[in-house]
Design a protein around this motif. Structure first.
Motif, PDB file in Angstrom:
ATOM      1  N   CYS A 228      31.700  35.913  16.065  1.00 32.72           N
ATOM      2  CA  CYS A 228      32.935  36.425  15.464  1.00 32.72           C
ATOM      3  C   CYS A 228      33.746  35.282  14.852  1.00 32.72           C
ATOM      4  CB  CYS A 228      33.780  37.167  16.498  1.00 32.72           C
ATOM      5  SG  CYS A 228      32.997  38.676  17.114  1.00 32.72           S
ATOM      6  N   ARG A 229      33.797  34.185  15.576  1.00 30.08           N
ATOM      7  CA  ARG A 229      34.525  33.004  15.086  1.00 30.08           C
ATOM      8  C   ARG A 229      33.925  32.516  13.765  1.00 30.08           C
ATOM      9  NH1 ARG A 229      34.397  28.321  14.307  1.00 30.08           N
ATOM     10  NH2 ARG A 229      32.222  28.086  14.953  1.00 30.08           N
ATOM     11  N   GLN A 230      32.602  32.501  13.701  1.00 34.02           N
ATOM     12  CA  GLN A 230      31.917  32.069  12.485  1.00 34.02           C
ATOM     13  C   GLN A 230      32.225  33.002  11.310  1.00 34.02           C
ATOM     14  OE1 GLN A 230      29.969  29.127  12.009  1.00 34.02           O
ATOM     15  NE2 GLN A 230      30.505  29.826   9.952  1.00 34.02           N
TER      16      GLN A 230
ATOM     17  N   GLU B 199      35.015  33.608   6.179  1.00 37.76           N
ATOM     18  CA  GLU B 199      36.044  34.309   5.415  1.00 37.76           C
ATOM     19  C   GLU B 199      37.119  33.330   4.926  1.00 37.76           C
ATOM     20  OE1 GLU B 199      36.851  38.281   6.647  1.00 37.76           O
ATOM     21  OE2 GLU B 199      39.004  37.856   6.598  1.00 37.76           O
ATOM     22  N   ALA B 200      37.521  32.430   5.818  1.00 28.69           N
ATOM     23  CA  ALA B 200      38.542  31.444   5.457  1.00 28.69           C
ATOM     24  C   ALA B 200      38.053  30.551   4.310  1.00 28.69           C
ATOM     25  CB  ALA B 200      38.906  30.603   6.675  1.00 28.69           C
TER      26      ALA B 200
ATOM     27  N   ALA C 131      31.671  35.561   1.436  1.00 24.65           N
ATOM     28  CA  ALA C 131      31.661  36.961   1.859  1.00 24.65           C
ATOM     29  C   ALA C 131      30.414  37.313   2.663  1.00 24.65           C
ATOM     30  CB  ALA C 131      31.757  37.865   0.634  1.00 24.65           C
ATOM     31  N   VAL C 132      30.579  37.496   3.952  1.00 23.49           N
ATOM     32  CA  VAL C 132      29.513  38.058   4.783  1.00 23.49           C
ATOM     33  C   VAL C 132      30.048  39.394   5.294  1.00 23.49           C
ATOM     34  CG1 VAL C 132      28.060  37.762   6.817  1.00 23.49           C
ATOM     35  CG2 VAL C 132      28.717  35.767   5.467  1.00 23.49           C
ATOM     36  N   PRO C 133      29.532  40.492   4.757  1.00 28.22           N
ATOM     37  CA  PRO C 133      30.121  41.786   5.104  1.00 28.22           C
ATOM     38  C   PRO C 133      30.052  42.110   6.590  1.00 28.22           C
ATOM     39  CG  PRO C 133      28.639  41.996   3.210  1.00 28.22           C
ATOM     40  CD  PRO C 133      28.470  40.609   3.753  1.00 28.22           C
TER      41      PRO C 133
END
Ligand code: C2E
Ligand code: MG
Ligand code: MG
Ligand code: MG
Length: 279
Positions: A99-101, A106-107, A111-113
């Motif tokens: 989740c952190r990754q 995103e930051a 874009a990884v959906p």
């Protein structure tokens, strides 16, 4: 090994005192310390839309970099982690890191959906798995809809309360996929009751898809089943263009496998990806 113990020697030793027993204890001790020693890490493998090549998600796959053993694959330490009661801690770490990754990508504007994370049956037995998942989502800020949890078909069929756990997970908004599908004898009635969204066709069927008519038939049947039950179907272990073409021709437009990318470190996921897109 037998020779070292001598003829009939096994009679004098409890299993825990043999070389193997000692070796296992050492391994257990090393594994228990692995998280605190920063030896656990994740690789990520793209999940791809076959016709467009679009990245639809990534699967997180755990690795253990032991100073003594080198990089240990999950088949060699997940069962051990399950046996020694370490899997809850390990599974939580994997989920947090995954989740952190996602938030880190995103930051960076990448874009990884979606992210897929594997769950072990032993994490189910502990209960309160939905609470753990909800806590991690809250603490990392990842939208539950962007997380898909993968549970193997055999786990679902052999865990008494699987349906209850899966309903709890569904209630918090995460997606669910049945991993290694086709190997675990699901009853179709049971499958219909489950709030799952995705079937992952086991790699063993994809392997000989163009030469083995049984594997071909099973793959086609799974694709049809997914269609009938309104589930998305993704093929794992796609290694060749022929396999991807076959899947597309038969109505499966999602794939994961070495043909697209091996599991890689997060920093190079997009490099590997862009290089592929350019070829
Ligand atoms: P899986 O979830 O079915 O993951 C797919 C496995 O197939 C991965 O092996 C991946 O590297 C491999 N693979 C992907 N594409 C190809 C291909 O084209 N050809 C071939 N030959 N192999 C391919 P890996 O990373 O060694 O993981 C093995 C299994 O270990 C996973 O199977 C999963 O059941 C388990 N595992 C991995 N990470 C975790 C985790 O964080 N938690 C739990 N509980 N289990 C995990
Ligand atoms: Mg998986
Ligand atoms: Mg699988
Ligand atoms: Mg597998």
């Amino acid at each position: 090994q037998a020779k070292a113990r001598g003829r009939n020697g096994y009679q004098f030793y409890a299993p825990s005192m043999t070389g193997e027993g000692v070796e296992r204890l050492r391994l257990e001790a090393m594994l228990r310390r692995s998280i605190d020693k920063n030896e656990i890490f994740l690789n990520f493998q793209p999940q791809v839309e076959i016709d467009t090549g679009r990245l639809v998600g990534v699967e997180a796959l755990v690795r253990w970099n032991s100073p003594e053993l080198g990089v240990v694959p999950p088949i060699r330490f997940i069962p051990l982690a399950e046996d020694i009661g370490f899997i809850s801690q390990l599974g939580k770490w994997v989920l947090q890191e995954a989740c952190r990754q996602m938030m880190a990508w995103e930051a960076q504007g990448l874009a990884v959906p979606k992210i897929a994370v594997n769950l072990s049956v032993k994490q189910f037995e502990r209960g309160s798995i939905a609470t753990m998942v909800a806590d991690v989502l809250k603490e990392t800020g990842l939208d539950p809809h962007r997380l898909q949890l993968e549970v193997t078909e055999s786990v679902i069929m052999n865990t008494g309360d699987a349906l209850a756990f899966i309903n709890d997970l569904h209630a918090i908004g995460v997606g669910l996929a049945i991993d290694d599908f086709g190997t675990g004898y699901s009853s179709l009635a049971y499958l219909k009751q489950m709030p799952v969204q995705t079937l992952k066709i086991d790699r063993s069927f994809i392997k000989d898809i163009s030469t083995d008519i049984n594997d071909e038939a099973i793959t086609i049947a799974i694709i049809q089943l997914g269609k009938s039950l309104n589930l998305s179907v993704i093929a794992e272990g796609v290694e060749t263009e022929e396999q991807a073409d076959f899947l597309l021709r038969h109505g499966c437009n999602l794939a994961q496998g070495y043909y697209y990318s091996k599991p890689v470190m997060p920093e190079i996921l997009f490099e590997a990806w862009n290089a592929k897109a350019l070829t």
